[in-house]
Design an enzyme around this catalytic site. Structure first.
Site, PDB file in Angstrom:
ATOM      1  N   ARG A 164       0.839  -1.212   0.000  1.00 29.50           N
ATOM      2  CA  ARG A 164       0.000   0.000   0.000  1.00 29.50           C
ATOM      3  C   ARG A 164       0.876   1.265   0.000  1.00 29.50           C
ATOM      4  O   ARG A 164       0.583   2.252   0.665  1.00 29.50           O
ATOM      5  CB  ARG A 164      -0.925   0.039   1.227  1.00 29.50           C
ATOM      6  CG  ARG A 164      -1.926  -1.090   1.302  1.00 29.50           C
ATOM      7  CD  ARG A 164      -2.968  -1.008   0.187  1.00 29.50           C
ATOM      8  NE  ARG A 164      -4.043  -1.963   0.409  1.00 29.50           N
ATOM      9  CZ  ARG A 164      -4.031  -3.240   0.048  1.00 29.50           C
ATOM     10  NH1 ARG A 164      -2.974  -3.727  -0.583  1.00 29.50           N
ATOM     11  NH2 ARG A 164      -5.052  -4.023   0.287  1.00 29.50           N
ATOM     12  N   SER A 246     -10.319  -0.739   3.520  1.00 28.00           N
ATOM     13  CA  SER A 246      -9.598  -0.957   4.781  1.00 28.00           C
ATOM     14  C   SER A 246      -9.109   0.392   5.293  1.00 28.00           C
ATOM     15  O   SER A 246      -8.468   1.134   4.552  1.00 28.00           O
ATOM     16  CB  SER A 246      -8.369  -1.839   4.557  1.00 28.00           C
ATOM     17  OG  SER A 246      -8.732  -3.086   4.048  1.00 28.00           O
ATOM     18  N   GLU A 342      -4.661   3.944   6.318  1.00 28.16           N
ATOM     19  CA  GLU A 342      -4.416   3.898   4.867  1.00 28.16           C
ATOM     20  C   GLU A 342      -4.816   5.204   4.201  1.00 28.16           C
ATOM     21  O   GLU A 342      -4.059   5.747   3.407  1.00 28.16           O
ATOM     22  CB  GLU A 342      -5.236   2.758   4.247  1.00 28.16           C
ATOM     23  CG  GLU A 342      -4.469   1.496   3.979  1.00 28.16           C
ATOM     24  CD  GLU A 342      -5.167   0.668   2.906  1.00 28.16           C
ATOM     25  OE1 GLU A 342      -5.422   1.175   1.803  1.00 28.16           O
ATOM     26  OE2 GLU A 342      -5.455  -0.503   3.186  1.00 28.16           O
TER      27      GLU A 342
END
Ligand code: EPU
Length: 346
Positions: A164, A246, A342
């Protein structure tokens, strides 16, 4: 160039948070960026690049000039013996792009079906799901430097992909010039779809589908359908319930730290990584702290997946951030692990 004033950003962030952009420019191609950079007023303002808004939490109106990326295009660039190269405009919807490859009979992106957001945002996050990350299928991208107006191309190495993570998430530090955060606008992305196509079915949920269906040699379309079914069953559809996927990354710890946690909580979901570290399921950690279904104002923890924060209707960015901090604190107090968000808080 289309310039809008006081533009609503609610339709442009998947959390569905109410906020406005003082100025928003719809970028259909490089020419629009050049026009902004040459504009007597806009060129003096800070710029903010917005894709599908699937990875941001808006905590107020945006004062910077919002560049809403709407570059279109889907093309098969090359159909060679070892791979097919496809190119997409950065403004294309990611899932529709994946579906288009399926319609062309091209496998390779099926595990990444139904991820919200645009194609242009996919390398920023190095999106990943069910055993595949964007970097596994990435060929190159074209971007434009927002400081100089220069166009450039990056390959996978230059994108510095991580979990990520990519060069687009780092700001240039004083001691190095690594980092393109806030500096680059991605225009086009090319993907390499290897031949012959091979399914990637190692992820537990997909393995279960193989066993349930008895289909051991699925087509790419079959895997695509399975991934859509798995995601729909446990992740909320942002068009119905606002969310940004997420909310935290899955943290990695040392094997010793993991053993320590297992000694206290034998049920913890963990995966040994090739580099010797251990990845923990953040959703499990949050769930174990009892957060599933809890709320702060109208911001809540999704009841089928504790890693996903949702807008139960009219949530503010402040409520989302307060909820996220409360979760971080309780996970830290119980497990000694700091969860890293995130999405970008704007
Ligand atoms: N779990 C719980 N309780 C929960 C949530 C999860 O116990 O409330 C457990 C599950 O039972 C499972 C484990 O945690 O054993 C992992 O859960 P899951 O398989 O749903 O995957 P994840 O680690 O939560 C990651 C990605 C997702 C991606 C899936 C599938 C991250 C931060 N998230 O989720 O990506 O779709 O794997 O590959 O890496 C995203 O980034 O937005 C995203 C949705």
């Amino acid at each position: 160039m289309i310039v809008e004033s006081n533009a609503s950003l609610q339709p442009h962030n998947t959390f569905g948070i109410v906020a406005k952009a003082k100025t928003m420019v719809r970028v259909k191609g490089a020419a629009d960026v050049h026009a902004v950079l040459a504009h007597p007023e806009l060129s003096r303002e800070p710029l903010f690049v917005l894709g599908g808004g699937s990875n941001i939490v808006l905590t107020g109106d945006v004062k910077a000039v919002v560049l809403k990326v709407e570059v279109a295009g889907r093309t098969i660039l090359e159909d060679g013996p070892k791979a097919t190269i496809v190119e997409f405009g950065a403004g294309e919807n990611w899932h529709e792009a994946v579906t288009w490859t399926m319609d062309q009979g091209l496998g390779g992106l099926e595990n990444l079906a139904l991820i919200p957001g645009t194609v242009g945002a996919s390398p920023v996050q190095n999106i990943g799901a069910y055993g595949i990350e964007l970097q596994d299928r990435f060929e190159s991208l074209d971007a434009i430097d927002l400081m100089t107006g220069r166009e450039f191309t990056l390959d996978a190495t230059q994108c510095a992909f991580g979990y990520r993570d990519s060069v687009f998430k780092h700001s240039p530090a004083r001691d190095s010039d690594f980092g393109l955060a806030g500096r680059a606008l991605i225009l086009r992305v090319r993907m390499r779809l290897p031949k012959p196509w091979k399914p990637v079915l190692g992820y537990l949920d997909l393995h279960r589908k193989v066993q349930e269906s008895g289909i051991t040699q699925p087509t790419a379309r079959q895997v695509y359908d399975w991934v859509c079914a798995i995601r729909s069953a446990k992740l909320p559809d942002p068009r119905v319930i606002g969310n940004a996927g997420s909310f935290f990354k899955n943290p990695t710890v040392t094997p010793e730290q993991c053993q320590d946690i297992i000694a206290r909580d034998p049920g913890i979901v963990h995966y040994p990584m090739p580099d010797g570290t251990v990845k923990l399921a953040a959703g499990w950690l949050i769930d174990a702290c009892g957060w599933k279904g809890k709320s702060v104002g109208q911001a809540g923890v999704y009841d089928k997946q504790a890693l996903v924060l949702v807008n139960r209707g009219g949530a503010t960015g402040g409520e989302v951030v307060t909820l996220a901090r409360a979760i971080q604190t309780s996970v830290y107090e119980r497990f000694g692990i700091r969860l890293e968000p995130e999405p970008v808080v704007v």
